[in-house]
Design a protein around this motif. Structure first.
Motif, PDB file in Angstrom:
ATOM      1  N   GLY A 195      36.929  71.993   3.458  1.00  0.00           N
ATOM      2  CA  GLY A 195      38.366  71.776   3.285  1.00  0.00           C
ATOM      3  C   GLY A 195      39.180  72.998   3.642  1.00  0.00           C
ATOM      4  O   GLY A 195      40.266  72.891   4.219  1.00  0.00           O
ATOM      5  N   TYR A 196      38.668  74.174   3.309  1.00  0.00           N
ATOM      6  CA  TYR A 196      39.391  75.418   3.581  1.00  0.00           C
ATOM      7  C   TYR A 196      39.440  75.714   5.072  1.00  0.00           C
ATOM      8  O   TYR A 196      40.456  76.171   5.594  1.00  0.00           O
ATOM      9  N   LEU A 197      38.343  75.453   5.769  1.00  0.00           N
ATOM     10  CA  LEU A 197      38.282  75.697   7.214  1.00  0.00           C
ATOM     11  C   LEU A 197      37.438  74.594   7.826  1.00  0.00           C
ATOM     12  O   LEU A 197      36.208  74.695   7.871  1.00  0.00           O
ATOM     13  N   ALA A 198      38.100  73.531   8.275  1.00  0.00           N
ATOM     14  CA  ALA A 198      37.394  72.369   8.801  1.00  0.00           C
ATOM     15  C   ALA A 198      36.497  72.759   9.965  1.00  0.00           C
ATOM     16  O   ALA A 198      36.909  73.506  10.856  1.00  0.00           O
ATOM     17  N   SER A 199      35.262  72.252   9.955  1.00  0.00           N
ATOM     18  CA  SER A 199      34.312  72.637  10.995  1.00  0.00           C
ATOM     19  C   SER A 199      34.643  72.007  12.339  1.00  0.00           C
ATOM     20  O   SER A 199      34.168  72.466  13.377  1.00  0.00           O
ATOM     21  N   SER A 200      35.443  70.951  12.340  1.00  0.00           N
ATOM     22  CA  SER A 200      35.814  70.300  13.592  1.00  0.00           C
ATOM     23  C   SER A 200      37.121  69.540  13.388  1.00  0.00           C
ATOM     24  O   SER A 200      37.616  69.418  12.273  1.00  0.00           O
ATOM     25  N   GLY A 201      37.657  69.049  14.509  1.00  0.00           N
ATOM     26  CA  GLY A 201      38.861  68.226  14.415  1.00  0.00           C
ATOM     27  C   GLY A 201      40.140  68.994  14.671  1.00  0.00           C
ATOM     28  O   GLY A 201      40.148  70.206  14.876  1.00  0.00           O
ATOM     29  N   SER A 242      44.791  79.553  -2.586  1.00  0.00           N
ATOM     30  CA  SER A 242      46.163  79.999  -2.857  1.00  0.00           C
ATOM     31  C   SER A 242      46.904  80.351  -1.578  1.00  0.00           C
ATOM     32  O   SER A 242      48.132  80.371  -1.547  1.00  0.00           O
ATOM     33  N   ARG A 243      46.176  80.617  -0.501  1.00  0.00           N
ATOM     34  CA  ARG A 243      46.816  80.990   0.773  1.00  0.00           C
ATOM     35  C   ARG A 243      47.130  79.778   1.642  1.00  0.00           C
ATOM     36  O   ARG A 243      47.625  79.942   2.768  1.00  0.00           O
ATOM     37  N   ARG A 244      46.849  78.585   1.166  1.00  0.00           N
ATOM     38  CA  ARG A 244      46.904  77.398   2.018  1.00  0.00           C
ATOM     39  C   ARG A 244      48.218  77.265   2.786  1.00  0.00           C
ATOM     40  O   ARG A 244      48.240  77.032   4.001  1.00  0.00           O
ATOM     41  N   ALA A 245      49.343  77.406   2.096  1.00  0.00           N
ATOM     42  CA  ALA A 245      50.646  77.186   2.734  1.00  0.00           C
ATOM     43  C   ALA A 245      50.974  78.228   3.790  1.00  0.00           C
ATOM     44  O   ALA A 245      51.811  77.986   4.665  1.00  0.00           O
ATOM     45  N   ALA A 246      50.338  79.391   3.728  1.00  0.00           N
ATOM     46  CA  ALA A 246      50.657  80.481   4.647  1.00  0.00           C
ATOM     47  C   ALA A 246      49.695  80.565   5.830  1.00  0.00           C
ATOM     48  O   ALA A 246      49.891  81.384   6.720  1.00  0.00           O
ATOM     49  N   ARG A 247      48.672  79.720   5.859  1.00  0.00           N
ATOM     50  CA  ARG A 247      47.618  79.869   6.855  1.00  0.00           C
ATOM     51  C   ARG A 247      47.916  79.158   8.175  1.00  0.00           C
ATOM     52  O   ARG A 247      47.221  79.382   9.171  1.00  0.00           O
ATOM     53  N   THR A 248      48.934  78.291   8.196  1.00  0.00           N
ATOM     54  CA  THR A 248      49.250  77.569   9.424  1.00  0.00           C
ATOM     55  C   THR A 248      50.759  77.541   9.652  1.00  0.00           C
ATOM     56  O   THR A 248      51.548  77.597   8.714  1.00  0.00           O
ATOM     57  N   ARG A 249      51.129  77.440  10.910  1.00  0.00           N
ATOM     58  CA  ARG A 249      52.534  77.275  11.270  1.00  0.00           C
ATOM     59  C   ARG A 249      52.907  75.801  11.181  1.00  0.00           C
ATOM     60  O   ARG A 249      52.067  74.952  10.876  1.00  0.00           O
ATOM     61  N   ARG A 262      53.054  86.549   2.660  1.00  0.00           N
ATOM     62  CA  ARG A 262      52.421  86.510   1.345  1.00  0.00           C
ATOM     63  C   ARG A 262      53.348  85.931   0.264  1.00  0.00           C
ATOM     64  O   ARG A 262      52.877  85.612  -0.837  1.00  0.00           O
ATOM     65  N   ASN A 263      54.612  85.774   0.583  1.00  0.00           N
ATOM     66  CA  ASN A 263      55.513  85.107  -0.356  1.00  0.00           C
ATOM     67  C   ASN A 263      55.178  83.618  -0.484  1.00  0.00           C
ATOM     68  O   ASN A 263      55.589  82.965  -1.452  1.00  0.00           O
ATOM     69  N   LEU A 264      54.449  83.086   0.509  1.00  0.00           N
ATOM     70  CA  LEU A 264      54.068  81.677   0.478  1.00  0.00           C
ATOM     71  C   LEU A 264      52.771  81.453  -0.295  1.00  0.00           C
ATOM     72  O   LEU A 264      52.402  80.305  -0.555  1.00  0.00           O
TER      73      LEU A 264
END
Length: 412
Positions: A195-201, A242-249, A262-264
Motif C-alpha cells: 500500500g505504501y509503495l505499490a509494486s506495479s500499476g 504519515s507522509r502519504r499526502a506529501a508523497r505525490t503531486r 512537511r506541513n502536509l
C-alpha cells in the motif's frame, strides 16, 4: 474500463470478513475463497450502476454463501452423493443461512489461520497476502522474486494443507499465537508495504492496503502488547503513512522525501508513532522493525530535510545490519553514509553491493547510484543510471519520476 475506485476499496476491505464468515461454517478454504471471489466479481459488475449496498459485507456474504451452496450441490451431483461429508456440509450451510453475520471481524483470526505451522514461512506469507491482503498472485510473485506460475502452485498447496489440517476458524491459544507471531508480522509488513509503495500499476500508493495494514497491526498489538516487534511494526507503519499526502503531486507524480512539504505530513500519526517507538525501545527487546521505526522517527522529528540527524541514522543502520542483515538494510546504510559523509562515501558503500545478485535487478540500487553521481556532477552516468532504474521498476509512477530525472540531466 477501469474499476470504480470506491467500489474497489469497499470490496477489498470487505472480502476478508466475508471469507471469515464462510469459513466459520465450512472447512473448505479453497471452495470458500472461490465463492468469495465470485461474489466480489458480482460486486464489481453491479455496484457501479446499482450503487454500493448499505451493508456491503452482508450483501457479499449472501451472494458468496449462495455460490458456495451451488458449488457443493454441483459437486454432490457429480459424485452422485457418494460422500457423506459433502451432504452434511450442504445441510449445515443451508441450516445456517440466517446465522451468518457481517458484524464479526474475523480478519485477524483469518490471518493467524493462514500462518498455520504446517506451512512454510513463504507459504504463510503468500496465502495471507492472497486471502487477507487482496493482492493478486502476480503481485505476490514479484514480492518474492519468483514466477507467477510458481507462486500460484504454492498458494494452492497452502490452501490444501489448511483444508487437510482441519484448522477451525478461531483465535489460536496464547502459545499458538506466539509461535505464529513472526510470520504474521511479516505478512502485515508486506501488506502495508504494497500500500505504501505499490509494486506495479499507475498509482504510487494504495491507501486501502496501507490503512488495512495499520488496522490489523493495531489489532495484533492489542493481542500482544508486550511484544516489542509488534509495537515497532505499528510505529513504523504510522510514521511512514504519515507522509502519504506529501508523497505525490496532484497528477500522482512521485515527490522525493527531501522535496516533500512537511506541513502536509500527518502530525497525529507521526506523534503516535514516535510515542510508540520511544516507549518500545525503553522497555522491550530490540528487533528490526523497531530499528526501522526509530529511523523513520528521526526523519519525522526533523523540521526540514537539512536538519535530519544523519549521524544517528547511520548508527541505527549499523544496528539493523548487525541484527537483521539484508540487501535493503545495506542500501539504506549507503544512502545514510552519503548524506553524512558525501556522495563518494555512499558510492564506496554501494561498490560493496555490486556482486549481490539480489540487488543487481533491483531498481533502487541503480536509482541511488544515479543520484550520488548526479550530486558529483556526472550527468552522463547519472542519467544512464536513472534510465536503467526506470526499466527495472514495475511502478508506473516511479518509472515516470526516474525518466524525468534523466531527461532533466540530458537537458542541462
Amino acid at each position: 474500463m477501469d474499476a470504480d475506485p470506491e467500489v474497489e476499496r469497499v470490496l477489498k476491505h470487505a472480502a476478508p470478513h466475508v471469507l471469515g464468515a464462510l469459513l466459520r461454517r465450512s472447512g473448505d478454504f479453497e471452495a470458500c475463497e472461490d465463492a468469495v471471489q465470485e461474489a466480489v466479481l458480482a460486486g464489481y459488475a453491479s455496484w457501479p450502476s446499482d450503487g454500493i449496498p448499505r451493508d456491503p459485507a452482508a450483501w457479499l456474504i449472501t451472494v458468496a454463501h449462495r455460490r458456495l451452496i451451488d458449488q457443493i450441490r454441483s459437486e454432490l451431483a457429480r459424485v452422485r452423493r457418494e460422500t457423506q461429508d459433502a451432504e452434511l456440509s450442504l445441510r449445515e450451510l443451508e441450516a445456517a443461512d440466517a446465522g451468518l453475520s457481517a458484524d464479526e471481524d474475523d480478519t485477524l483470526i483469518l490471518l493467524f489461520m493462514c500462518c498455520h505451522p504446517a506451512l512454510t514461512p513463504i507459504s504463510q506469507v503468500a496465502l495471507t497476502l492472497r486471502a487477507v491482503g487482496g493482492l493478486t498472485t502476480a503481485q505476490i510473485a514479484r514480492a518474492f522474486l519468483v514466477s507467477e506460475a510458481s507462486m500460484s502452485q504454492r498458494i494452492t498447496r497452502a490452501k490444501d494443507k489448511i483444508r487437510r489440517s482441519d484448522e477451525q476458524l478461531r483465535m489460536p491459544s496464547e502459545q499458538e499465537r506466539r509461535d505464529r507471531l513472526r510470520a504474521v508480522q511479516h505478512v502485515l509488513y508486506l501488506v502495508f508495504n504494497e500500500g505504501y509503495l505499490a509494486s506495479s500499476g499507475p498509482q504510487l500508493q494504495r491507501g486501502d492496503l496501507a490503512t488495512e495494514g495499520i488496522r490489523l497491526a493495531r489489532l495484533l498489538a492489542g493481542q500482544v502488547p508486550d511484544d516489542g516487534e509488534t509495537v515497532g511494526l505499528l510505529a513504523l507503519m504510522l510514521l511512514l503513512d504519515s507522509r502519504r499526502a506529501a508523497r505525490t503531486r496532484a497528477d500522482g507524480a512521485l515527490i522525493a522525501l527531501d522535496e516533500q512539504d512537511r506541513n502536509l505530513w500527518d502530525r497525529a500519526s507521526m506523534d503516535e508513532g514516535i510515542v510508540l517507538i520511544t516507549d518500545s525501545l525503553a522497555r522491550l527487546q530490540l528487533g528490526p522493525y523497531q530499528v526501522q521505526a526509530a529511523i523513520s522517527a528521526l526523519h519525522a522529528e526533523a523540521p526540514t530535510a537539512a536538519d535530519t540527524d544523519w549521524a544517528q541514522i547511520v548508527a541505527l543502520y549499523e544496528v539493523l545490519e548487525a541484527i537483521a542483515p539484508s540487501p535493503m538494510a545495506s542500501l539504506g546504510q549507503a544512502v545514510a553514509h552519503a548524506m553524512l559523509h558525501g556522495p563518494e562515501a555512499g558510492l564506496a558503500k554501494l561498490a560493496l553491493l555490486a556482486d549481490d545478485d539480489r540487488l543487481i535487478t533491483n531498481h533502487r540500487l541503480h536509482a541511488v547510484r544515479a543520484h550520488l553521481f548526479e550530486q558529483l556532477g556526472d550527468s552522463e552516468i547519472a542519467g544512464s543510471g536513472y534510465l536503467t532504474a526506470a526499466e527495472l521498476t514495475d511502478s508506473e509512477m516511479e518509472r515516470v519520476y526516474l525518466r524525468d530525472r534523466a531527461a532533466r540531466l540530458s537537458a542541462q
